[in-house]
Design a protein around this motif. Structure first.
Motif, PDB file in Angstrom:
ATOM      1  N   PRO A  40      44.427  57.085  18.035  1.00  0.00           N
ATOM      2  CA  PRO A  40      44.902  58.099  17.079  1.00  0.00           C
ATOM      3  C   PRO A  40      43.926  59.259  16.877  1.00  0.00           C
ATOM      4  N   PHE A  41      42.692  59.111  17.374  1.00  0.00           N
ATOM      5  CA  PHE A  41      41.683  60.144  17.163  1.00  0.00           C
ATOM      6  C   PHE A  41      41.543  61.089  18.358  1.00  0.00           C
ATOM      7  N   LEU A  42      42.251  60.809  19.460  1.00  0.00           N
ATOM      8  CA  LEU A  42      41.957  61.504  20.708  1.00  0.00           C
ATOM      9  C   LEU A  42      42.251  62.996  20.648  1.00  0.00           C
ATOM     10  N   LYS A  51      32.809  66.072  15.491  1.00  0.00           N
ATOM     11  CA  LYS A  51      33.358  65.516  14.252  1.00  0.00           C
ATOM     12  C   LYS A  51      34.039  64.176  14.474  1.00  0.00           C
ATOM     13  N   TRP A  52      34.718  64.027  15.607  1.00  0.00           N
ATOM     14  CA  TRP A  52      35.567  62.858  15.808  1.00  0.00           C
ATOM     15  C   TRP A  52      35.060  61.885  16.876  1.00  0.00           C
ATOM     16  N   SER A  53      33.881  62.116  17.410  1.00  0.00           N
ATOM     17  CA  SER A  53      33.423  61.303  18.532  1.00  0.00           C
ATOM     18  C   SER A  53      33.188  59.835  18.158  1.00  0.00           C
ATOM     19  N   ASN A  92      27.471  58.318  25.298  1.00  0.00           N
ATOM     20  CA  ASN A  92      26.196  58.992  25.516  1.00  0.00           C
ATOM     21  C   ASN A  92      26.367  60.502  25.597  1.00  0.00           C
ATOM     22  N   ASN A  93      27.579  60.940  25.962  1.00  0.00           N
ATOM     23  CA  ASN A  93      27.856  62.368  26.077  1.00  0.00           C
ATOM     24  C   ASN A  93      28.419  62.980  24.796  1.00  0.00           C
ATOM     25  N   THR A  94      28.780  62.149  23.834  1.00  0.00           N
ATOM     26  CA  THR A  94      29.464  62.686  22.654  1.00  0.00           C
ATOM     27  C   THR A  94      28.764  62.384  21.333  1.00  0.00           C
ATOM     28  N   LEU A  95      27.984  61.309  21.273  1.00  0.00           N
ATOM     29  CA  LEU A  95      27.383  60.896  20.012  1.00  0.00           C
ATOM     30  C   LEU A  95      25.981  61.473  19.843  1.00  0.00           C
ATOM     31  N   THR A  96      25.555  61.582  18.598  1.00  0.00           N
ATOM     32  CA  THR A  96      24.171  61.946  18.327  1.00  0.00           C
ATOM     33  C   THR A  96      23.281  60.759  18.720  1.00  0.00           C
ATOM     34  N   PRO A  97      21.983  60.972  18.916  1.00  0.00           N
ATOM     35  CA  PRO A  97      21.095  59.853  19.259  1.00  0.00           C
ATOM     36  C   PRO A  97      21.172  58.698  18.259  1.00  0.00           C
ATOM     37  N   THR A  98      21.252  59.014  16.971  1.00  0.00           N
ATOM     38  CA  THR A  98      21.344  57.956  15.954  1.00  0.00           C
ATOM     39  C   THR A  98      22.652  57.185  16.089  1.00  0.00           C
TER      40      THR A  98
END
Length: 205
Positions: A40-42, A51-53, A92-98
């Motif tokens: 549902p988030f795609l 915002k939605w990753s 790894n391509n969409t999220l922040t390091p944390t």
């Protein structure tokens, strides 16, 4: 003897599902299909990745975990059009390091006792070919995919392939830029000749 478990992987639009389907028919293996449209988030994800990753990646991880868990009951060979490890490549391509650190810990917990593919076919193609194939399948939520995103996925898939090859895993890398294995029998036979030695050449008659 442990059952054969083939995963077909590669960047978006490369032809994973098409090849997995043909291989499942050729070898009479169970076909495992990735859940995509149900996320549902795609659509929101491709409009605003930052915002939605996390929501998008967690949905995929939980669903793929359940799908791989259910495969334990399949006694025949399996061909899947994805490997659950793809979650880490995309995350790894969409999220922040944390966020990625938290995601990785959850991934490790969920996958520690899963049966994993023992043969992986990596498909690749030039960027322009990928873009044409994505356009042809005409998924509305994919219209906003940027070139850099695809190029990063190509890079990370190639790195994953190289790491598995270095570890002695049963992996194949196939450039499909000039192949049309859906329409050209010779192209499909070329791929079959690469795959058969890894599974012993058994084919459903």
């Amino acid at each position: 003897m442990k059952k054969q478990f083939i995963a077909v992987e590669g960047p978006i639009g490369v032809g994973k599902s098409s090849l997995a389907h043909k291989l499942s028919q050729t070898f009479n293996y169970y076909e495992e299909k990735e859940i995509v449209n149900e996320n549902p988030f795609l659509s929101d994800f491709y409009e605003d990745i930052s915002k939605w990753s996390f929501q998008t990646e967690m949905f995929f991880l939980c669903n793929r975990y359940k799908q791989f868990q259910d495969l334990a009951s399949i006694s025949t060979g399996i061909v899947s059009d994805y490997h659950i490890y793809k979650n880490k490549i995309f995350a790894n391509n969409t999220l922040t390091p944390t966020e990625f650190s938290k995601f990785s810990r959850i991934y490790d917990i969920l996958t520690e006792d899963l049966e994993m593919p023992n043969i992986i076919i990596f498909l690749d193609a030039d960027l322009e070919v990928l873009k044409k194939r994505i356009a042809l399948r005409n998924r509305s939520f994919e219209h906003q995919i940027e070139d850099d995103y695809l190029l990063n996925l190509k890079r990370d898939y190639n790195a994953y392939y190289s790491s598995l090859e270095a570890d002695g895993e049963r992996v194949i890398h196939i450039d499909t830029t000039d192949l049309d294995f859906m329409k050209q029998e010779n192209d499909y036979n070329y791929i079959l000749n690469l795959v058969k030695p890894l599974i012993g050449g058994n084919e459903h008659e």
